[in-house]
Write a protein that holds these residues in place. Structure first.
Motif, PDB file in Angstrom:
ATOM      1  N   VAL A 183       0.850  -1.189   0.000  1.00 41.62           N
ATOM      2  CA  VAL A 183       0.000   0.000   0.000  1.00 41.62           C
ATOM      3  C   VAL A 183       0.886   1.238   0.000  1.00 41.62           C
ATOM      4  CG1 VAL A 183      -1.533   1.387   1.453  1.00 41.62           C
ATOM      5  CG2 VAL A 183      -2.053  -1.010   1.033  1.00 41.62           C
ATOM      6  N   PHE A 184       0.584   2.173  -0.894  1.00 35.63           N
ATOM      7  CA  PHE A 184       1.309   3.436  -0.968  1.00 35.63           C
ATOM      8  C   PHE A 184       0.311   4.590  -0.902  1.00 35.63           C
ATOM      9  CE2 PHE A 184       3.969   0.680  -3.894  1.00 35.63           C
ATOM     10  CZ  PHE A 184       4.970   0.453  -2.966  1.00 35.63           C
ATOM     11  N   PRO A 185       0.717   5.751  -0.398  1.00 35.88           N
ATOM     12  CA  PRO A 185      -0.154   6.928  -0.441  1.00 35.88           C
ATOM     13  C   PRO A 185      -0.317   7.426  -1.881  1.00 35.88           C
ATOM     14  CG  PRO A 185       1.604   7.182   1.205  1.00 35.88           C
ATOM     15  CD  PRO A 185       1.973   5.998   0.351  1.00 35.88           C
ATOM     16  N   VAL A 186      -1.482   7.973  -2.163  1.00 41.06           N
ATOM     17  CA  VAL A 186      -1.677   8.659  -3.442  1.00 41.06           C
ATOM     18  C   VAL A 186      -0.836   9.934  -3.422  1.00 41.06           C
ATOM     19  CG1 VAL A 186      -3.363   9.853  -4.895  1.00 41.06           C
ATOM     20  CG2 VAL A 186      -3.981   7.709  -3.765  1.00 41.06           C
ATOM     21  N   ALA A 187      -0.174  10.228  -4.527  1.00 42.01           N
ATOM     22  CA  ALA A 187       0.706  11.398  -4.603  1.00 42.01           C
ATOM     23  C   ALA A 187      -0.078  12.682  -4.350  1.00 42.01           C
ATOM     24  CB  ALA A 187       1.381  11.446  -5.966  1.00 42.01           C
ATOM     25  N   ASP A 188       0.564  13.631  -3.674  1.00 35.61           N
ATOM     26  CA  ASP A 188      -0.082  14.910  -3.339  1.00 35.61           C
ATOM     27  C   ASP A 188      -0.629  15.606  -4.578  1.00 35.61           C
ATOM     28  OD1 ASP A 188       0.478  14.545  -0.680  1.00 35.61           O
ATOM     29  OD2 ASP A 188       2.247  15.847  -0.663  1.00 35.61           O
ATOM     30  N   SER A 189       0.080  15.495  -5.682  1.00 33.16           N
ATOM     31  CA  SER A 189      -0.330  16.200  -6.898  1.00 33.16           C
ATOM     32  C   SER A 189      -1.647  15.689  -7.468  1.00 33.16           C
ATOM     33  CB  SER A 189       0.762  16.085  -7.962  1.00 33.16           C
ATOM     34  OG  SER A 189       1.007  14.718  -8.277  1.00 33.16           O
ATOM     35  N   HIS A 190      -2.089  14.501  -7.034  1.00 28.19           N
ATOM     36  CA  HIS A 190      -3.350  13.938  -7.534  1.00 28.19           C
ATOM     37  C   HIS A 190      -4.454  13.960  -6.474  1.00 28.19           C
ATOM     38  CE1 HIS A 190      -1.979  12.495 -11.469  1.00 28.19           C
ATOM     39  NE2 HIS A 190      -0.808  12.326 -10.878  1.00 28.19           N
ATOM     40  N   ASN A 239     -17.922   7.781  -0.103  1.00 23.39           N
ATOM     41  CA  ASN A 239     -18.211   8.373  -1.404  1.00 23.39           C
ATOM     42  C   ASN A 239     -17.606   9.755  -1.610  1.00 23.39           C
ATOM     43  OD1 ASN A 239     -19.691   6.158  -2.231  1.00 23.39           O
ATOM     44  ND2 ASN A 239     -21.592   6.909  -1.340  1.00 23.39           N
ATOM     45  N   ARG A 240     -16.876  10.295  -0.648  1.00 26.95           N
ATOM     46  CA  ARG A 240     -16.235  11.587  -0.845  1.00 26.95           C
ATOM     47  C   ARG A 240     -15.073  11.454  -1.831  1.00 26.95           C
ATOM     48  NH1 ARG A 240     -16.217  12.737   5.247  1.00 26.95           N
ATOM     49  NH2 ARG A 240     -18.304  13.534   5.582  1.00 26.95           N
ATOM     50  N   GLN A 241     -14.928  12.447  -2.677  1.00 25.20           N
ATOM     51  CA  GLN A 241     -13.836  12.423  -3.656  1.00 25.20           C
ATOM     52  C   GLN A 241     -12.565  12.962  -3.014  1.00 25.20           C
ATOM     53  OE1 GLN A 241     -14.828  13.751  -7.548  1.00 25.20           O
ATOM     54  NE2 GLN A 241     -12.698  13.939  -8.218  1.00 25.20           N
ATOM     55  N   ARG A 242     -11.500  12.143  -3.048  1.00 30.64           N
ATOM     56  CA  ARG A 242     -10.240  12.518  -2.410  1.00 30.64           C
ATOM     57  C   ARG A 242      -9.104  12.744  -3.396  1.00 30.64           C
ATOM     58  NH1 ARG A 242     -13.128   9.466   0.967  1.00 30.64           N
ATOM     59  NH2 ARG A 242     -13.247  10.228   3.118  1.00 30.64           N
ATOM     60  N   SER A 243      -9.311  12.339  -4.647  1.00 26.41           N
ATOM     61  CA  SER A 243      -8.248  12.490  -5.642  1.00 26.41           C
ATOM     62  C   SER A 243      -8.859  12.481  -7.022  1.00 26.41           C
ATOM     63  CB  SER A 243      -7.231  11.351  -5.504  1.00 26.41           C
ATOM     64  OG  SER A 243      -7.771  10.151  -6.045  1.00 26.41           O
ATOM     65  N   ASP A 244      -8.034  12.642  -8.044  1.00 28.70           N
ATOM     66  CA  ASP A 244      -8.549  12.553  -9.406  1.00 28.70           C
ATOM     67  C   ASP A 244      -8.643  11.112  -9.896  1.00 28.70           C
ATOM     68  OD1 ASP A 244      -5.865  12.039  -9.798  1.00 28.70           O
ATOM     69  OD2 ASP A 244      -5.445  13.915 -10.843  1.00 28.70           O
ATOM     70  N   ILE A 245      -8.299  10.160  -9.011  1.00 26.83           N
ATOM     71  CA  ILE A 245      -8.601   8.740  -9.237  1.00 26.83           C
ATOM     72  C   ILE A 245      -9.373   8.245  -8.003  1.00 26.83           C
ATOM     73  CG2 ILE A 245      -6.829   8.081 -10.906  1.00 26.83           C
ATOM     74  CD1 ILE A 245      -5.008   7.312  -8.555  1.00 26.83           C
ATOM     75  N   VAL A 284     -10.102   4.481  -6.525  1.00 25.18           N
ATOM     76  CA  VAL A 284      -9.048   3.634  -5.955  1.00 25.18           C
ATOM     77  C   VAL A 284      -8.310   4.342  -4.824  1.00 25.18           C
ATOM     78  CG1 VAL A 284      -8.715   2.273  -8.056  1.00 25.18           C
ATOM     79  CG2 VAL A 284      -7.402   4.396  -7.737  1.00 25.18           C
ATOM     80  N   THR A 285      -8.863   5.453  -4.334  1.00 25.79           N
ATOM     81  CA  THR A 285      -8.249   6.194  -3.238  1.00 25.79           C
ATOM     82  C   THR A 285      -9.022   5.918  -1.962  1.00 25.79           C
ATOM     83  OG1 THR A 285      -7.535   7.932  -4.767  1.00 25.79           O
ATOM     84  CG2 THR A 285      -7.531   8.467  -2.424  1.00 25.79           C
ATOM     85  N   HIS A 286      -8.363   5.297  -0.995  1.00 23.83           N
ATOM     86  CA  HIS A 286      -9.026   4.926   0.248  1.00 23.83           C
ATOM     87  C   HIS A 286      -9.225   6.167   1.117  1.00 23.83           C
ATOM     88  CE1 HIS A 286     -10.767   2.167   2.901  1.00 23.83           C
ATOM     89  NE2 HIS A 286      -9.712   1.634   3.478  1.00 23.83           N
ATOM     90  N   VAL A 287      -9.952   5.985   2.209  1.00 22.39           N
ATOM     91  CA  VAL A 287     -10.318   7.096   3.079  1.00 22.39           C
ATOM     92  C   VAL A 287      -9.103   7.811   3.661  1.00 22.39           C
ATOM     93  CG1 VAL A 287     -10.538   5.644   5.134  1.00 22.39           C
ATOM     94  CG2 VAL A 287     -11.873   7.741   4.971  1.00 22.39           C
ATOM     95  N   ASP A 288      -7.978   7.131   3.771  1.00 23.15           N
ATOM     96  CA  ASP A 288      -6.748   7.746   4.305  1.00 23.15           C
ATOM     97  C   ASP A 288      -5.777   8.131   3.182  1.00 23.15           C
ATOM     98  OD1 ASP A 288      -6.104   5.191   3.543  1.00 23.15           O
ATOM     99  OD2 ASP A 288      -4.935   4.716   5.330  1.00 23.15           O
ATOM    100  N   TYR A 289      -6.296   8.249   1.957  1.00 21.82           N
ATOM    101  CA  TYR A 289      -5.502   8.630   0.792  1.00 21.82           C
ATOM    102  C   TYR A 289      -4.484   7.561   0.398  1.00 21.82           C
ATOM    103  CZ  TYR A 289      -7.472  13.247   1.616  1.00 21.82           C
ATOM    104  OH  TYR A 289      -8.340  14.290   1.814  1.00 21.82           O
ATOM    105  N   SER A 290      -4.744   6.328   0.746  1.00 21.02           N
ATOM    106  CA  SER A 290      -3.838   5.242   0.379  1.00 21.02           C
ATOM    107  C   SER A 290      -4.434   4.423  -0.758  1.00 21.02           C
ATOM    108  CB  SER A 290      -3.571   4.338   1.596  1.00 21.02           C
ATOM    109  OG  SER A 290      -4.746   3.619   1.951  1.00 21.02           O
TER     110      SER A 290
END
Length: 620
Positions: free
Chosen positions: A481-488, A514-520, A523-529
């Motif tokens: 598991v990796f964090p989603v990059a800040d830029s996304h 269902n909250r949008q956390r990234s531009d993907i 596949v972005t979990h609640v903790d941005y992972s």
């Protein structure tokens, strides 16, 4: 030519693996053929599939290996029952008939299950030896430290060692009843999920909670030493002497009994999931630090059920002392079948080991596959309507277009994966840019809990652009598991001061998902992972081509990947399985080898009632 069949059976996730002259030729789990999830019976159909792949008969096998030593396991069971007598009488009476009738006569049972056609030598190795072999021998490392952790084998619950060339040495072990795997399973049970299959649900629930009980767990349940070894206070558990995982004292500590399955998830469940995940990561990191200090090695191989905790694996790669990790894709008991076969080749026969890059696991695409003509014949029998593509390029472009248009695609192409993860060949795929895709796929297709995250597959060269991947690490088996990059990322309205600032009320769980956390977002979990799978042209060229076509069309090199099944059912294994799942769910497009099926074009009479389909198997 020397052919070696490895078997894991009779406990959990039975499997077979075939190694010929040191090369992994085939491996498969019995559940895929029997359609019984986590099937523990003798893997007869998996054995047949492996032999068919190699064109061999049972008589042509030189060795058959079993992944553990039943007499040592029986010794542990007897000693445990005697230690807790008379309180363990119910568990004793439940277990003993099967041991007396089958498990103590495994030589006879194995030969009988092989139709009495195998006349040569049977080899038994210890459970954690098979795990260690499955971790090290297929790895791309000439030498590496080895760490295996699970519930329990014979006596060992975790083992530390080193692998060099063709040899493995296990130097240290933790013994039953002190087990990180069983501790995690106790919380799996207590929070209302099924032991030995629901641990990944607990891991997925953890980011919704706060680790409020982590210190209480350390104070009452587990004493962790600096080297990662630990002892459990057994008064809080019931797995030694009873038929449940936790005791009345455990329930009193947290203020209620176990959550009934399928009941509402409470804030307590979320917080306990976060708490035991934090404690698990502490044990894994401390153990790894001790192993690194002891061996001085820069590379680490992992296996055992705990190695499927991809959140802990990601933290180990980022924060641990090792530069590189290699994790066995079938890290649980199924992988033991592969481990014992490789152990026989290298340790017993003393054959040299040739290090293979990127690894010797062949993408873990080790199960059976189907030719386009065979697939077409099977689907025609079902009355399916499909279009045939001769060109792989044209097929990939067509499927990429369907995905870009918002369709959900079931992909059944190439050889079946070995291990619990679908890696693209028996997968349901979708567009990760859609904010609604996670809930649609969870509730209408997978028919599972709404909080469960989906995993991204990403072209290898774009992994670091979309995710915080350390160094040049890759994750081909979806075990990190990796964090989603800040830029996304995009910040959710109530999380501007930090993700997970407070645990949500249970009724707010779906809204939080269902909250949008990234531009993907899908596949972005609640903790941005995100549980990332990197895709390259070496391990899986057709999947890489599909991703590349999708990227060319959309500018996005990422897709949703989830296993091709519905809740409670094993991953599909045949074109017929795939078609039934396709027709019973809201999957829009089905790809079977080079055939493309559109839901709208299927005969109405062939549509399978979802409730009727789901009634054919037990939901977990």
């Amino acid at each position: 030519m020397t052919s070696i069949l490895g078997i894991s059976a009779f406990y959990h996730d039975s499997a077979a693996a075939l190694v010929i002259d040191g090369q992994i030729v085939a491996a498969a789990q019995e559940e895929r053929f029997s359609r019984i999830k986590h099937d523990a019976s003798f893997p007869k159909q998996a054995v047949d599939a492996c032999l068919q792949q190699a064109g061999l008969t049972i008589e042509q096998l030189d060795y058959v290996g079993f992944y553990e030593k039943p007499l040592l396991k029986f010794d542990r069971l007897l000693e445990t029952y005697l230690s807790f007598a008379p309180s363990g009488i119910r568990s004793y009476l439940t277990a003993m008939p099967q041991w007396i009738g089958q498990k103590l006569r495994l030589r006879r049972e194995i030969r009988r299950s092989l139709d009495d056609r195998f006349r040569r030598r049977l080899i038994f190795c210890e459970h954690h030896e098979s795990h260690a072999a499955s971790a090290f021998f297929p790895s791309p490392f000439e030498e590496a430290a080895i760490m295996t952790m699970d519930g329990v084998g014979e006596w060992a619950t975790s083992s530390l060692g080193v692998g060099r060339g063709r040899s493995i040495e296990l130097m240290q072990e933790l013994r039953f009843p002190h087990s990180l795997g069983l501790l995690y399973s106790a919380f799996t049970y207590y929070t209302g999920f099924r032991v030995n299959s629901g641990e990944y649900k607990l891991m997925g629930l953890a980011p919704y909670g706060q680790p409020r009980y982590a210190q209480l767990i350390r104070d009452k349940l587990i004493r962790i030493r600096d080297d990662g070894s630990f002892t459990l206070d057994l008064s809080y558990f019931n797995y030694c002497q009873g038929l449940t995982m936790t005791s009345r004292r455990f329930h009193q500590l947290f203020g209620r009994g176990p959550r009934p399955m399928e009941s509402r998830i409470e804030t307590l469940d979320m917080d306990l999931a976060a708490s035991i995940q934090e404690v698990t990561e502490e044990v894994v990191l401390k153990t790894a630090a001790h192993l690194h200090h002891k061996t001085g090695m820069s590379r680490l191989c992992l296996a055992g059920g705990v190695a499927l905790n991809c959140v802990a694996n990601g933290k180990l790669l980022r924060d641990g002392p090792f530069d590189e990790l290699w994790i066995q894709p079938a890290a649980g008991d199924a992988g033991g079948a592969l481990g014992v076969a490789l152990l026989i080749w290298h340790e017993l026969m003393q054959e040299p080991r040739r290090v293979t890059f990127p690894d010797a696991q062949a993408g873990s695409l080790l199960g059976p596959g189907f030719s386009p003509s065979d697939a077409a014949s099977r689907l025609q029998t079902l009355g399916a309507v499909f279009e045939t593509f001769d060109s792989e390029q044209q097929l990939a472009a067509t499927v990429a277009e369907k995905l870009a248009d918002g369709n959900v695609v079931g992909r059944f192409q190439g050889r079946m994966e070995f291990g619990p993860r679908a890696l693209g060949n028996r997968s349901i795929l979708g567009d990760p840019r859609s904010p609604k895709m996670q809930s649609v796929m969870n509730l209408k297709i997978k028919m599972r809990e709404s909080f469960r995250p989906f995993a991204p597959i990403v072209l290898r060269e774009y992994a670091q652009e979309f995710f915080d991947v350390p160094g040049d690490a890759e994750s081909p088996y979806m075990l990190l598991v990796f964090p989603v990059a800040d830029s996304h990322r995009c910040v959710a309205p109530d999380e501007e001061n930090g993700a997970n600032a407070g645990a949500p009320a249970p009724e707010a769980l779906l809204e939080r998902v269902n909250r949008q956390r990234s531009d993907i977002p899908a596949v972005t979990h609640v903790d941005y992972s995100a549980r990332v799978q990197t895709v390259d042209s070496v391990r899986n060229p057709p999947l890489e081509m599909l991703l590349r076509k999708f990227h060319q069309r959309t500018g996005c090199p990422v897709l949703i990947n989830t296993s091709f099944n519905v809740r409670g059912e094993p991953i599909v294994a045949t074109p017929e399985d795939a078609y039934r799942c396709f027709m019973a769910t809201d999957i829009d497009v089905l790809v079977v080898e080079k055939l493309v099926l559109l839901k709208a074009k299927q005969p109405h009479a062939n549509r399978i009632n979802t409730e009727q389909h789901l009634a054919s198997f037990a939901l977990d």
